[in-house]
Design an enzyme around this catalytic site. Structure first.
Site, mmCIF file in Angstrom:
data_model
loop_
_atom_site.group_PDB
_atom_site.id
_atom_site.type_symbol
_atom_site.label_atom_id
_atom_site.label_comp_id
_atom_site.label_asym_id
_atom_site.label_seq_id
_atom_site.Cartn_x
_atom_site.Cartn_y
_atom_site.Cartn_z
ATOM 1 C CB SER A 280 -0.933 0.010 1.279
ATOM 2 O OG SER A 280 -1.577 1.322 1.473
ATOM 3 C CE1 TYR B 47 -4.204 -2.007 4.869
ATOM 4 C CE2 TYR B 47 -2.989 0.076 4.419
ATOM 5 C CZ TYR B 47 -3.686 -0.890 4.189
ATOM 6 O OH TYR B 47 -4.009 -1.142 2.619
HETATM 7 P P1 NAD Z 1 -11.525 -5.573 -0.307
HETATM 8 O O1 NAD Z 1 -12.423 -5.423 1.074
HETATM 9 O O2 NAD Z 1 -12.401 -5.609 -1.391
HETATM 10 O O3 NAD Z 1 -10.553 -7.052 -0.356
HETATM 11 C C1 NAD Z 1 -10.147 -7.512 0.792
HETATM 12 C C2 NAD Z 1 -10.190 -8.837 0.674
HETATM 13 O O4 NAD Z 1 -9.377 -9.499 1.874
HETATM 14 C C3 NAD Z 1 -11.707 -9.492 0.657
HETATM 15 O O5 NAD Z 1 -11.721 -10.128 -0.527
HETATM 16 C C4 NAD Z 1 -11.245 -10.646 1.859
HETATM 17 O O6 NAD Z 1 -11.986 -11.873 1.706
HETATM 18 C C5 NAD Z 1 -10.078 -10.552 2.264
HETATM 19 N N1 NAD Z 1 -9.742 -10.696 3.790
HETATM 20 C C6 NAD Z 1 -10.046 -10.030 4.925
HETATM 21 N N2 NAD Z 1 -9.695 -10.612 5.831
HETATM 22 C C7 NAD Z 1 -9.380 -11.935 5.593
HETATM 23 C C8 NAD Z 1 -9.185 -13.063 6.286
HETATM 24 N N3 NAD Z 1 -9.068 -13.190 7.681
HETATM 25 N N4 NAD Z 1 -9.227 -14.328 5.810
HETATM 26 C C9 NAD Z 1 -9.131 -14.214 4.342
HETATM 27 N N5 NAD Z 1 -9.221 -13.166 3.707
HETATM 28 C C10 NAD Z 1 -9.520 -12.167 4.213
HETATM 29 O O7 NAD Z 1 -10.547 -4.486 -0.530
HETATM 30 P P2 NAD Z 1 -9.237 -4.053 -1.351
HETATM 31 O O8 NAD Z 1 -9.024 -2.697 -1.325
HETATM 32 O O9 NAD Z 1 -9.575 -4.544 -2.691
HETATM 33 O O10 NAD Z 1 -8.153 -4.852 -0.533
HETATM 34 C C11 NAD Z 1 -7.353 -5.649 -1.319
HETATM 35 C C12 NAD Z 1 -5.772 -5.480 -0.559
HETATM 36 O O11 NAD Z 1 -5.337 -4.009 -1.286
HETATM 37 C C13 NAD Z 1 -5.636 -5.146 0.714
HETATM 38 O O12 NAD Z 1 -4.382 -6.002 1.047
HETATM 39 C C14 NAD Z 1 -5.411 -3.726 1.053
HETATM 40 O O13 NAD Z 1 -4.693 -3.503 2.135
HETATM 41 C C15 NAD Z 1 -4.647 -3.311 -0.372
HETATM 42 N N6 NAD Z 1 -4.748 -2.045 -0.684
HETATM 43 C C16 NAD Z 1 -6.178 -1.266 -0.862
HETATM 44 C C17 NAD Z 1 -6.136 -0.003 -0.941
HETATM 45 C C18 NAD Z 1 -7.441 0.861 -1.231
HETATM 46 O O14 NAD Z 1 -7.580 1.928 -1.385
HETATM 47 N N7 NAD Z 1 -8.435 0.038 -1.596
HETATM 48 C C19 NAD Z 1 -4.933 0.776 -1.052
HETATM 49 C C20 NAD Z 1 -3.816 0.302 -0.858
HETATM 50 C C21 NAD Z 1 -3.761 -1.183 -0.470
#
Ligand code: NAD
Length: 289
Positions: free
Chosen positions: A178, A191
């Site tokens: 991230s 985080y």
């Molecule tokens: P999202 O909520 O769509 O996806 C998160 C996923 O993590 C979900 O599909 C869920 O199934 C999985 N998850 C959470 N807890 C879990 C557990 N205990 N066991 C198994 N699976 C679990 O959100 P997203 O934004 O697509 O996040 C995906 C990745 O991107 C994450 O690592 C997040 O930190 C990272 N990220 C997101 C952003 C943003 O702005 N959306 C920015 C930087 C990084």
């Protein structure tokens, strides 16, 4: 159409994407696959929604067989079924693995199950993650600290350790970090620490395995329009979602559709000279490293 919803699709989506108004876009209609991942088997954690969903759709368009994980909840299973139906509708192959990845046993079993079903794994995308805002370390509970680490980084260690023995030259691991590993927002100490760990894990592991022809890289997204955001910031301040991402140089958040192609690049032969690196689809934010 304003800068905020520039790429948004308006059709109704089931599951967690119902929370996203406007709905997110996961793949540009114009995206043409060109067999970059033909014959590969990819395991994408959290492939049901958000960034992971975009990765799953793009990988399938490039010819990969896609295994996705989700949590075993009604909403996430619905999300995952949507992904599977989309991929199968385009002639691809997708299987869903409902699993909580916070234990070593669950991660080992997942890898065994995918290997049983598809005989190999060529690409591991460690993408599942979560965040819990907290502005005062004094009130950040030990439980929250451990939980954030359990899903965001420990699961990556367990999954990678389990998959590595059967990876061979040309195979890849991609970790979702991230921009917050670099920015360090005051409400995301735990985080941000996990995301910094992911970047260092990526570098060191690359040095360990790149001589086997296995490349390990990371993607460090900026603010992206996914269910994670309203589920966390929306709880703290519902108004904050209105301007989510507007403080990036590009003055909007990203759509998941703008992330998937970065993972295709890193997974494919196009990135054959790239390992241990982090790429930054983040709307122009300057970061070091
Ligand atoms: P999202 O909520 O769509 O996806 C998160 C996923 O993590 C979900 O599909 C869920 O199934 C999985 N998850 C959470 N807890 C879990 C557990 N205990 N066991 C198994 N699976 C679990 O959100 P997203 O934004 O697509 O996040 C995906 C990745 O991107 C994450 O690592 C997040 O930190 C990272 N990220 C997101 C952003 C943003 O702005 N959306 C920015 C930087 C990084």
């Amino acid at each position: 159409m304003n800068k905020f919803d520039i790429h948004a699709q308006q059709q109704e989506l089931p599951g967690s994407d119902e929370q996203l108004k406007p709905h997110a876009e996961f793949i540009h209609e114009s995206y043409l696959g060109s067999h970059k991942l033909q014959g590969k088997v990819a395991l994408i954690t959290g492939g049901d929604s958000g960034i992971g969903r975009s990765v799953a759709l793009h990988f399938a368009k490039e010819g990969a067989t896609v295994a996705i994980t989700c949590l075993d909840t009604e909403v996430e299973l619905k999300d995952a079924e949507w992904v599977k139906a989309w991929i199968e509708g385009t002639g691809g192959n997708c299987k869903i693995y409902p699993v909580d990845l916070r234990s070593s046993e669950a991660c080992k079993k997942l890898i065994q199950d995918v290997l049983f079903d598809f005989k190999k794994i060529n690409i591991l995308v460690n993408n599942a993650g979560t965040q819990f805002p907290n502005e005062d370390l004094a009130t950040l509970s030990d439980e929250q600290w451990l939980d954030t680490f359990a899903i965001n980084i420990h699961a990556i260690f367990y999954l990678t350790k389990a998959v590595l023995p059967q990876l061979s030259s040309g195979d890849t691991i991609i970790n979702t970090a991230s921009v917050n590993a670099y920015v360090g927002p005051k409400a995301l100490v735990d985080y941000s620490a996990t995301k910094g760990a992911i970047i260092s894990f990526t570098r060191a592991l690359s040095n360990q395995v790149v001589n086997r022809g296995i490349r390990v890289n990371a993607v460090a997204p900026g603010p992206v329009w996914t269910p994670l955001q309203p589920a966390t910031w929306g709880q703290v301040d519902p108004q904050s979602m209105e301007k989510f991402g507007s403080d990036t140089p590009i003055e909007r958040c990203g759509q998941p559709s703008e992330l998937g192609p970065a993972y295709v690049f890193l997974a494919s032969q196009d990135a054959s000279f790239i390992s241990g690196q982090t790429i930054h689809p983040n709307g122009g934010m300057m970061v070091g490293g």
